[in-house]
Scaffold this active site. Structure first.
Site, PDB file in Angstrom:
ATOM      1  N   ASP A  97      39.463  35.687  35.974  1.00 26.12           N
ATOM      2  CA  ASP A  97      38.820  36.641  35.061  1.00 26.12           C
ATOM      3  C   ASP A  97      39.561  36.787  33.735  1.00 26.12           C
ATOM      4  O   ASP A  97      38.942  36.795  32.673  1.00 26.12           O
ATOM      5  CB  ASP A  97      38.632  38.004  35.747  1.00 26.12           C
ATOM      6  CG  ASP A  97      39.931  38.589  36.270  1.00 26.12           C
ATOM      7  OD1 ASP A  97      40.933  37.856  36.353  1.00 26.12           O
ATOM      8  OD2 ASP A  97      39.945  39.783  36.602  1.00 26.12           O
ATOM      9  N   THR A 125      39.555  31.296  41.124  1.00 24.91           N
ATOM     10  CA  THR A 125      40.189  32.491  41.673  1.00 24.91           C
ATOM     11  C   THR A 125      40.301  32.332  43.168  1.00 24.91           C
ATOM     12  O   THR A 125      39.290  32.273  43.877  1.00 24.91           O
ATOM     13  CB  THR A 125      39.415  33.775  41.325  1.00 24.91           C
ATOM     14  OG1 THR A 125      39.880  34.845  42.158  1.00 24.91           O
ATOM     15  CG2 THR A 125      37.915  33.595  41.517  1.00 24.91           C
ATOM     16  N   ASP A 127      41.116  34.396  45.229  1.00 29.95           N
ATOM     17  CA  ASP A 127      40.641  35.601  45.920  1.00 29.95           C
ATOM     18  C   ASP A 127      39.133  35.621  46.096  1.00 29.95           C
ATOM     19  O   ASP A 127      38.601  36.515  46.761  1.00 29.95           O
ATOM     20  CB  ASP A 127      41.070  36.860  45.148  1.00 29.95           C
ATOM     21  CG  ASP A 127      42.574  37.037  45.122  1.00 29.95           C
ATOM     22  OD1 ASP A 127      43.258  36.384  45.933  1.00 29.95           O
ATOM     23  OD2 ASP A 127      43.071  37.825  44.299  1.00 29.95           O
TER      24      ASP A 127
END
Length: 341
Positions: A97, A125, A127
């Site tokens: 992000d 990412t 995650d």
């Protein structure tokens, strides 16, 4: 350019970009920017490397990124000046992000100057927490790697009376790796994620109940961002990308659990595992590696079509173009009332 933390599959994406640009479009000049956005700021003196199918031939076998990475944003005007000076027409930004927000600002500055430069993002990412892009590359490999560690924790816990294995996994604000790894192994007894608050008293009671029921071992998987509400009066800290640095929940639980069972006079054989950097620095495997290539392929087609200020996503088995603004607007999180949890 690769920016932010490492993730399985970065080199796969780089290789895919180079091969599609070279073989499908005949592009001869492909620059690899060194050490994140800092490589686009002349003040750092990082020289770009020339990439071609030969130089990237075997990089998919390596973890990390051959270009290096860094956190933190550089001045947008300086980045765009560098792109103009290097006569770059498309900038591929592989990042999460924070990195994509920087890419958006670069794209806006290019449009403001009326420059014909496309800025295309590829979501990175570990995650799996970006909106509107489906799953992230490297996530599947990270879960696979985490399951190996959880299996080891289970073996350790099962090998001693009142054994307890605690595994801390990545997941600042979203607990997808911990949740998926727990489901994949089926040996995790307590899964702690940022989306679901818990209390120490509740955790102690649950552990005591398990041991009292005749079970002689337990396994806990905890995401790094879980239980932050337990740290009172801690000063907020941020990394170079502006992300809030989480307090170490793994070390905290290790200390508190040991203190509690010492206090109640109950023996617990404790083993703590923190494989965070192992999980994120390995090469992509299996279908994850294929997914990396497909994302790169879609990104090149988008850039060559003149698309900009967008990130490549994958929704419902279809690759899509998502405005960067939407992808970074808010984090994707586990729904505590959803089917996954």
């Amino acid at each position: 350019v690769t920016a932010g933390g490492l993730c399985p599959g970065l080199n796969n994406v780089i290789k895919g970009l180079v091969e599609i640009l070279s073989f499908d479009y005949g592009v001869k000049n492909i620059f690899g920017i060194r050490f994140g956005y800092a490589g686009l700021n002349p003040d750092f003196g990082y020289q770009p490397v020339m990439l071609n199918p030969d130089t990237v031939d075997t990089i998919h076998e390596l973890g990390g990124t051959i270009l290096g990475s860094s956190r933190g944003q550089q001045p947008t005007d300086i980045i765009v000046d560098t792109l103009v000076r290097m006569n770059i027409n498309i900038l591929f930004c592989i990042g999460g992000d924070g990195s994509l927000r920087c890419a958006r600002e670069v794209a806006e500055e290019c449009m403001k100057r009326n420059l014909k430069i496309s800025v295309v993002g590829i979501p990175k990412t570990i995650d799996n927490d970006l909106q509107f892009v489906g799953r992230s590359f490297g996530f599947e490999t990270a879960v696979l790697s985490a399951t190996d560690v959880i299996t080891s924790a289970h073996n350790e816990a099962n090998g001693a009376f009142n054994g307890l294995g605690l595994v801390k996994l990545m997941g600042r604000d979203s607990g997808f790796i911990a949740a998926y790894a727990a489901l994949a192994t089926t040996v995790v007894n307590f899964c702690l994620v940022p989306e679901v608050p818990f209390t120490l008293e509740g955790l102690f009671k649950a552990l005591e109940s398990r041991y009292s029921s005749g079970k002689t071992h337990a396994v806990i998987a905890v995401a790094e961002g879980a239980g932050q509400e337990l740290f009172k009066d801690q000063e907020e800290r941020r990394d170079a990308s502006g992300n809030i640095l989480k307090n170490d929940i793994g070390e905290f639980l290790t200390r508190k659990i040991k203190e509690h069972f010492d206090k109640v006079g109950k023996e617990v054989n404790f083993k703590y595992f923190d494989p965070s950097y192992m999980v994120r620095s390995i090469p992509a495997k299996g279908t994850d590696a294929i997914f990396c290539f497909q994302l790169a392929e879609s990104a090149v087609h988008a850039g060559m079509a003149g698309k900009t200020d967008m990130v490549v996503g994958s929704m419902n088995e279809q690759f899509s173009h998502v405005p960067i603004e939407y992808a970074v607007n808010e984090r994707k999180k586990i729904d505590p009332n959803g089917t996954l949890w």
